[in-house]
Scaffold this active site. Sequence first.
Site, PDB file in Angstrom:
ATOM      1  N   LYS A  43       0.845  -1.204   0.000  1.00 45.24           N
ATOM      2  CA  LYS A  43       0.000   0.000   0.000  1.00 45.24           C
ATOM      3  C   LYS A  43       0.880   1.253   0.000  1.00 45.24           C
ATOM      4  O   LYS A  43       2.070   1.180   0.346  1.00 45.24           O
ATOM      5  CB  LYS A  43      -0.921  -0.018   1.228  1.00 45.24           C
ATOM      6  CG  LYS A  43      -0.193   0.007   2.555  1.00 45.24           C
ATOM      7  CD  LYS A  43      -1.138  -0.311   3.718  1.00 45.24           C
ATOM      8  CE  LYS A  43      -0.422  -0.279   5.050  1.00 45.24           C
ATOM      9  NZ  LYS A  43      -1.246  -0.879   6.124  1.00 45.24           N
ATOM     10  N   ARG A 141     -11.408  -0.384  14.340  1.00 42.55           N
ATOM     11  CA  ARG A 141     -11.188   0.346  13.100  1.00 42.55           C
ATOM     12  C   ARG A 141     -12.201  -0.139  12.066  1.00 42.55           C
ATOM     13  O   ARG A 141     -13.110   0.596  11.717  1.00 42.55           O
ATOM     14  CB  ARG A 141      -9.737   0.166  12.613  1.00 42.55           C
ATOM     15  CG  ARG A 141      -9.407   1.004  11.408  1.00 42.55           C
ATOM     16  CD  ARG A 141      -7.919   1.044  11.090  1.00 42.55           C
ATOM     17  NE  ARG A 141      -7.403  -0.211  10.544  1.00 42.55           N
ATOM     18  CZ  ARG A 141      -6.171  -0.353  10.081  1.00 42.55           C
ATOM     19  NH1 ARG A 141      -5.324   0.681  10.099  1.00 42.55           N
ATOM     20  NH2 ARG A 141      -5.752  -1.504   9.598  1.00 42.55           N
ATOM     21  N   HIS A 170      -6.827  -7.520  12.448  1.00 36.65           N
ATOM     22  CA  HIS A 170      -5.597  -6.725  12.489  1.00 36.65           C
ATOM     23  C   HIS A 170      -5.325  -6.344  13.939  1.00 36.65           C
ATOM     24  O   HIS A 170      -6.244  -5.955  14.658  1.00 36.65           O
ATOM     25  CB  HIS A 170      -5.766  -5.483  11.612  1.00 36.65           C
ATOM     26  CG  HIS A 170      -4.506  -4.713  11.380  1.00 36.65           C
ATOM     27  ND1 HIS A 170      -3.348  -5.294  10.899  1.00 36.65           N
ATOM     28  CD2 HIS A 170      -4.215  -3.401  11.551  1.00 36.65           C
ATOM     29  CE1 HIS A 170      -2.404  -4.365  10.790  1.00 36.65           C
ATOM     30  NE2 HIS A 170      -2.902  -3.211  11.187  1.00 36.65           N
ATOM     31  N   ARG A 226       0.773 -11.068   6.718  1.00 37.40           N
ATOM     32  CA  ARG A 226       0.729  -9.828   5.921  1.00 37.40           C
ATOM     33  C   ARG A 226       1.871  -8.938   6.366  1.00 37.40           C
ATOM     34  O   ARG A 226       1.742  -8.183   7.328  1.00 37.40           O
ATOM     35  CB  ARG A 226      -0.594  -9.074   6.141  1.00 37.40           C
ATOM     36  CG  ARG A 226      -1.859  -9.836   5.811  1.00 37.40           C
ATOM     37  CD  ARG A 226      -3.082  -8.926   5.927  1.00 37.40           C
ATOM     38  NE  ARG A 226      -3.192  -8.239   7.202  1.00 37.40           N
ATOM     39  CZ  ARG A 226      -3.824  -8.706   8.271  1.00 37.40           C
ATOM     40  NH1 ARG A 226      -4.430  -9.882   8.227  1.00 37.40           N
ATOM     41  NH2 ARG A 226      -3.860  -7.988   9.379  1.00 37.40           N
ATOM     42  N   TYR A 270      14.073  31.407   4.391  1.00 36.33           N
ATOM     43  CA  TYR A 270      12.914  32.189   4.839  1.00 36.33           C
ATOM     44  C   TYR A 270      12.999  32.470   6.332  1.00 36.33           C
ATOM     45  O   TYR A 270      13.175  31.554   7.130  1.00 36.33           O
ATOM     46  CB  TYR A 270      11.620  31.417   4.586  1.00 36.33           C
ATOM     47  CG  TYR A 270      11.263  31.260   3.124  1.00 36.33           C
ATOM     48  CD1 TYR A 270      11.019  32.378   2.321  1.00 36.33           C
ATOM     49  CD2 TYR A 270      11.134  29.994   2.571  1.00 36.33           C
ATOM     50  CE1 TYR A 270      10.671  32.214   0.986  1.00 36.33           C
ATOM     51  CE2 TYR A 270      10.780  29.829   1.242  1.00 36.33           C
ATOM     52  CZ  TYR A 270      10.552  30.941   0.450  1.00 36.33           C
ATOM     53  OH  TYR A 270      10.207  30.777  -0.854  1.00 36.33           O
ATOM     54  N   CYS A 318      12.755  24.723   2.772  1.00 37.33           N
ATOM     55  CA  CYS A 318      11.789  25.289   1.826  1.00 37.33           C
ATOM     56  C   CYS A 318      10.977  24.154   1.193  1.00 37.33           C
ATOM     57  O   CYS A 318      11.208  22.988   1.465  1.00 37.33           O
ATOM     58  CB  CYS A 318      12.499  26.070   0.725  1.00 37.33           C
ATOM     59  SG  CYS A 318      13.734  27.242   1.317  1.00 37.33           S
ATOM     60  N   ASP A 320      11.012  23.058  -1.893  1.00 25.62           N
ATOM     61  CA  ASP A 320      11.737  22.249  -2.872  1.00 25.62           C
ATOM     62  C   ASP A 320      13.242  22.238  -2.670  1.00 25.62           C
ATOM     63  O   ASP A 320      13.962  21.591  -3.423  1.00 25.62           O
ATOM     64  CB  ASP A 320      11.460  22.777  -4.289  1.00 25.62           C
ATOM     65  CG  ASP A 320      10.027  23.203  -4.452  1.00 25.62           C
ATOM     66  OD1 ASP A 320       9.159  22.307  -4.379  1.00 25.62           O
ATOM     67  OD2 ASP A 320       9.764  24.407  -4.587  1.00 25.62           O
TER      68      ASP A 320
HETATM   69  C1  LIG Z   1      -0.626  -1.889   6.852  1.00 25.87           C
HETATM   70  C2  LIG Z   1      -1.226  -3.177   7.224  1.00 25.87           C
HETATM   71  C3  LIG Z   1      -0.423  -4.316   7.392  1.00 25.87           C
HETATM   72  C4  LIG Z   1       1.095  -4.275   7.375  1.00 25.87           C
HETATM   73  O1  LIG Z   1       1.564  -3.755   8.602  1.00 25.87           O
HETATM   74  P1  LIG Z   1       3.144  -3.649   8.903  1.00 25.87           P
HETATM   75  O2  LIG Z   1       3.203  -3.196  10.325  1.00 25.87           O
HETATM   76  O3  LIG Z   1       3.678  -2.643   7.958  1.00 25.87           O
HETATM   77  O4  LIG Z   1       3.697  -4.999   8.678  1.00 25.87           O
HETATM   78  C5  LIG Z   1      -1.062  -5.521   7.620  1.00 25.87           C
HETATM   79  N1  LIG Z   1      -2.418  -5.593   7.688  1.00 25.87           N
HETATM   80  C6  LIG Z   1      -3.212  -4.511   7.564  1.00 25.87           C
HETATM   81  C7  LIG Z   1      -4.684  -4.666   7.667  1.00 25.87           C
HETATM   82  C8  LIG Z   1      -2.638  -3.268   7.345  1.00 25.87           C
HETATM   83  O5  LIG Z   1      -3.443  -2.199   7.242  1.00 25.87           O
END
Ligand SMILES: *Cc1c(COP(=O)(O)O)cnc(C)c1O
Length: 383
Positions: A43, A141, A170, A226, A270, A318, A320
């Site tokens: 992601k 969540r 999660h 994951r 600045y 700044c 850039d």
């Molecule tokens: C972002 C995310 C992950 C990965 O988490 P890490 O801490 O980067 O390994 C796994 N599952 C879900 C649902 C996430 O949103």
Amino acid sequence: MAISRLPQDRWSWVEINQGALRRNTRAFKNLLNPRQRLCCVVKADAYGHGAVACAKIMYATGADMFAVATVKEGVELREGGIVSPILLLSEPPAESIDLLLEHDIMPSVYTFEFALAYGERASQLGKIGKYHMVIETGMNRIGVHYADVIEFRRSIHFHRGIQCDGVFTHFATADEQSGWDYKLQCKRFDEAVAAMKDAGFECGIVHCDNTPASILDPSTHYDMIRAGIGLYGLQPCETTRPIFPLDPVMSVRARVTRVAHPAMGEGVGYGFTYRVPRTRVQICTLPIGYADGLSRTLSNRMDVLYQGERIRQVGNICMDQCMVAISETSMGRMPEANYGDVMTIIGRDGDAEITMDEMARLRGTINYEVACGFGMRLDKVYV
Ligand SMILES: *Cc1c(COP(=O)(O)O)cnc(C)c1O
């Protein structure tokens, strides 16, 4: 593999170390038995590292599935030639259902209305819409509440247009394995999955571990992990650091676009938040600023590396560009820089290193956010 050429139109870039990405991916793969899968979370453009390029390397190193946060990110992977299963980690608006089906992107599902709309459209098109069901076990969540999973499955079970390819939750506190909160989420997840199986509902791939849980608790690997941040060589927390070495994948570098020796007392940038304190201070300009992920909150508080030494960033950063000062250091006088010399904002230079974690601490955030920031505008060079 040949080293890609540096960008020609701007002297600042993100360097992605393909070997490090491969080693980290293999390290996660090695945590698993042959029946367990590795879902690589790519992601936010692979946490700023470039989603399509990283996914190709991960695929070649054993990734079984990819996870994204938005429908656009999933489509980008498909258009980039990724053919592995793609999981969307949230439930998108129903308006995106055609895109999901067209590109074979599996949504996360937790509302009856979405499940039904998804099934209806899939049936119309003569397809089966695969999905992963999210279970809310305590992070508060997204997901179907752990106590309502049977009711939810019963309510959508009749629909022939959808098929449950997986169920997941999660963790909110996976870095604190011994904690009551983590254990409670595990227990609720176990019980919800067991109840669905007992009731005869297909659960598909059962998964819950992010990077810290994958490393710290093999008992929750189930059918798939994951992994996100760890693939990019960054530690999710201090507890994993001593037991699971990782190689940082991203470095950030820039070349000096101007050198000058303003007189003592002259201001820089600045608001003149830095004034040249004495004679013979060299001010170098780098073409990287807060729109490139170098947060303005770091102004006058960060270092960059030049020829293996730390030098101070000075003046307000700044949009850039930013400036750095070369003057006397504890090591004695620094060699002055020339137009075009390379400086390191994140990464190694000789024995010196500036890590994502150092910058995150200075900014009051986590390495995840620092990496994502640098991915947004800078060109990427794969080495
Ligand atoms: C972002 C995310 C992950 C990965 O988490 P890490 O801490 O980067 O390994 C796994 N599952 C879900 C649902 C996430 O949103």
